[in-house]
Design a protein around this motif. Structure first.
Motif, mmCIF file in Angstrom:
data_model
loop_
_atom_site.group_PDB
_atom_site.id
_atom_site.type_symbol
_atom_site.label_atom_id
_atom_site.label_comp_id
_atom_site.label_asym_id
_atom_site.label_seq_id
_atom_site.Cartn_x
_atom_site.Cartn_y
_atom_site.Cartn_z
ATOM 1 N N PRO A 1 0.827 -1.205 0.000
ATOM 2 C CA PRO A 1 0.000 0.000 0.000
ATOM 3 C C PRO A 1 0.864 1.259 0.000
ATOM 4 O O PRO A 1 2.074 1.175 0.138
ATOM 5 C CB PRO A 1 -0.771 -0.137 1.315
ATOM 6 N N ARG A 2 0.276 2.412 -0.153
ATOM 7 C CA ARG A 2 1.031 3.670 -0.082
ATOM 8 C C ARG A 2 1.372 4.017 1.363
ATOM 9 O O ARG A 2 2.431 4.557 1.647
ATOM 10 C CB ARG A 2 0.236 4.814 -0.704
ATOM 11 N N SER B 1 7.318 -8.514 -6.418
ATOM 12 C CA SER B 1 8.100 -8.854 -5.241
ATOM 13 C C SER B 1 7.349 -8.441 -3.985
ATOM 14 O O SER B 1 6.549 -7.498 -4.005
ATOM 15 C CB SER B 1 9.457 -8.155 -5.286
ATOM 16 N N GLU B 2 7.592 -9.172 -2.904
ATOM 17 C CA GLU B 2 6.993 -8.840 -1.628
ATOM 18 C C GLU B 2 8.069 -8.801 -0.545
ATOM 19 O O GLU B 2 8.953 -9.668 -0.515
ATOM 20 C CB GLU B 2 5.898 -9.847 -1.264
ATOM 21 N N LEU B 3 7.966 -7.795 0.307
ATOM 22 C CA LEU B 3 8.863 -7.653 1.453
ATOM 23 C C LEU B 3 8.034 -7.945 2.697
ATOM 24 O O LEU B 3 7.049 -7.241 2.965
ATOM 25 C CB LEU B 3 9.444 -6.239 1.503
ATOM 26 N N ASN B 4 8.398 -8.986 3.404
ATOM 27 C CA ASN B 4 7.683 -9.396 4.602
ATOM 28 C C ASN B 4 8.475 -8.982 5.837
ATOM 29 O O ASN B 4 9.674 -9.272 5.939
ATOM 30 C CB ASN B 4 7.473 -10.910 4.605
ATOM 31 N N MET B 5 7.798 -8.329 6.744
ATOM 32 C CA MET B 5 8.454 -7.769 7.927
ATOM 33 C C MET B 5 7.721 -8.285 9.158
ATOM 34 O O MET B 5 6.506 -8.089 9.291
ATOM 35 C CB MET B 5 8.405 -6.240 7.868
ATOM 36 N N SER B 6 8.441 -8.937 10.049
ATOM 37 C CA SER B 6 7.813 -9.497 11.245
ATOM 38 C C SER B 6 8.388 -8.842 12.492
ATOM 39 O O SER B 6 9.425 -8.168 12.454
ATOM 40 C CB SER B 6 8.032 -11.010 11.285
ATOM 41 N N CYS C 1 10.699 0.451 -3.645
ATOM 42 C CA CYS C 1 11.047 -0.612 -4.562
ATOM 43 C C CYS C 1 11.517 0.056 -5.853
ATOM 44 O O CYS C 1 10.994 1.101 -6.247
ATOM 45 C CB CYS C 1 9.809 -1.474 -4.816
ATOM 46 N N ALA C 2 12.514 -0.519 -6.477
ATOM 47 C CA ALA C 2 12.986 -0.024 -7.764
ATOM 48 C C ALA C 2 13.160 -1.213 -8.699
ATOM 49 O O ALA C 2 13.402 -2.340 -8.247
ATOM 50 C CB ALA C 2 14.304 0.722 -7.620
ATOM 51 N N SER C 3 13.027 -0.961 -9.988
ATOM 52 C CA SER C 3 13.240 -2.041 -10.945
ATOM 53 C C SER C 3 14.129 -1.576 -12.083
ATOM 54 O O SER C 3 14.260 -0.375 -12.348
ATOM 55 C CB SER C 3 11.907 -2.577 -11.483
ATOM 56 N N SER C 4 14.743 -2.542 -12.735
ATOM 57 C CA SER C 4 15.567 -2.245 -13.903
ATOM 58 C C SER C 4 15.594 -3.463 -14.809
ATOM 59 O O SER C 4 15.266 -4.581 -14.398
ATOM 60 C CB SER C 4 16.993 -1.871 -13.488
ATOM 61 N N GLN C 5 15.979 -3.204 -16.043
ATOM 62 C CA GLN C 5 16.232 -4.299 -16.973
ATOM 63 C C GLN C 5 17.710 -4.243 -17.266
ATOM 64 O O GLN C 5 18.181 -3.282 -17.874
ATOM 65 C CB GLN C 5 15.413 -4.135 -18.254
ATOM 66 N N THR D 1 3.336 -6.735 5.147
ATOM 67 C CA THR D 1 3.769 -7.198 3.828
ATOM 68 C C THR D 1 3.646 -6.051 2.847
ATOM 69 O O THR D 1 2.566 -5.473 2.683
ATOM 70 C CB THR D 1 2.920 -8.384 3.346
ATOM 71 N N LEU D 2 4.748 -5.731 2.203
ATOM 72 C CA LEU D 2 4.782 -4.674 1.193
ATOM 73 C C LEU D 2 4.933 -5.326 -0.172
ATOM 74 O O LEU D 2 5.692 -6.289 -0.331
ATOM 75 C CB LEU D 2 5.971 -3.741 1.447
#
Lengths: 119, 114
Positions: free
Chosen positions: B8-9, B74-79, B91-95, B20-21
């Motif tokens: 979410p934002r 992708s998901e970032l899980n934080m506990s 999050c960033a992406s590239s090719q 979970t992001l």
């Protein structure tokens, strides 16, 4: 490991003036990329300009240009004809070339320079 | 043009909860990076994935885990969240080849831990 240093925490200039933001870096890599990112109050991270270390010619993007001095490990950003919308935090960042080995560890950022354009 | 989508934002959690992001990279981008930016700080690299495999790890706590799925999101899980986890998560992406190492960032998820 790489380090990126931005020695100016904050700068303020008048609209339409030219301003130069400083950045130095330290690395043992020979092949890498350097970037300037802009982060306005919205906190969106926006790519301003990118330089490939093997290119001697300085990158330019409209009002933005860099002065890349590889031997001195210096990478400054010049903003010409500054505008109110240029007000933001500016981050200098380093990324090693993937051909240098290792994983995709992305960008190493400096601490940032808060640029304020005054009307 | 399509950009990197994060959800979410905004997220508000209590201490010791989990979060979970999610990150949806630009289509055809094969590499995803996660960064954490604390208040007044520069972004810190957490972890990256290339072609759905973990590529590199930065300063990611053991309480965090991440993965990249078959559709490249992708998901970032934080506990066991702590107050100090309050930050903006990018999050960033590239090719890798086509974009010559240009990272495109999402708008971030602002996590507040109370």
């Amino acid at each position: 490991a790489q380090t990126v240093t931005q020695s100016q925490p904050e700068m303020s200039v008048q609209e339409a003036e030219t301003v130069t933001l400083s950045c130095t870096y330290d690395t043992s890599e020979s092949n890498y990329y350097l970037f300037w990112y802009k982060q306005p109050p919205s906190r969106q991270m926006i790519l301003v300009i990118r330089q490939e270390a093997y290119k001697q010619q300085n990158a330019t993007e409209n009002r933005f240009s860099v002065n890349f001095q590889k031997a001195a490990k210096s990478f400054s950003l010049k903003i010409s004809d500054s505008q109110l919308g240029d007000t933001a935090m500016y981050f200098c960042a380093f990324m090693k070339h993937l051909n240098s080995g290792g994983g995709a560890d992305g960008l190493t950022f400096g601490k940032g320079t808060h640029l304020i354009i005054q009307p | 043009a399509a950009g990197v989508i994060q959800s979410p934002r905004h997220l508000i959690k209590e201490k010791r909860e989990t979060a979970t992001l999610k990150c949806y990279p630009i289509p055809r981008h094969d590499t995803v990076y996660w960064y954490q930016q604390g208040p007044g700080q520069d972004p810190q690299f957490l972890i990256s994935f290339y072609e759905k495999m973990q590529s590199d790890k930065g300063s990611i706590p053991d309480r965090f885990s991440a993965q990249q799925f078959s559709d490249y999101h992708s998901e970032l899980n934080m506990s066991s969240l702590e107050l100090g986890d309050s930050a903006l998560y990018f999050c960033a992406s590239s090719q890798r080849i086509a974009t010559n190492e240009k990272l495109f960032f999402g708008s971030g998820t602002q996590l507040s831990v109370l």
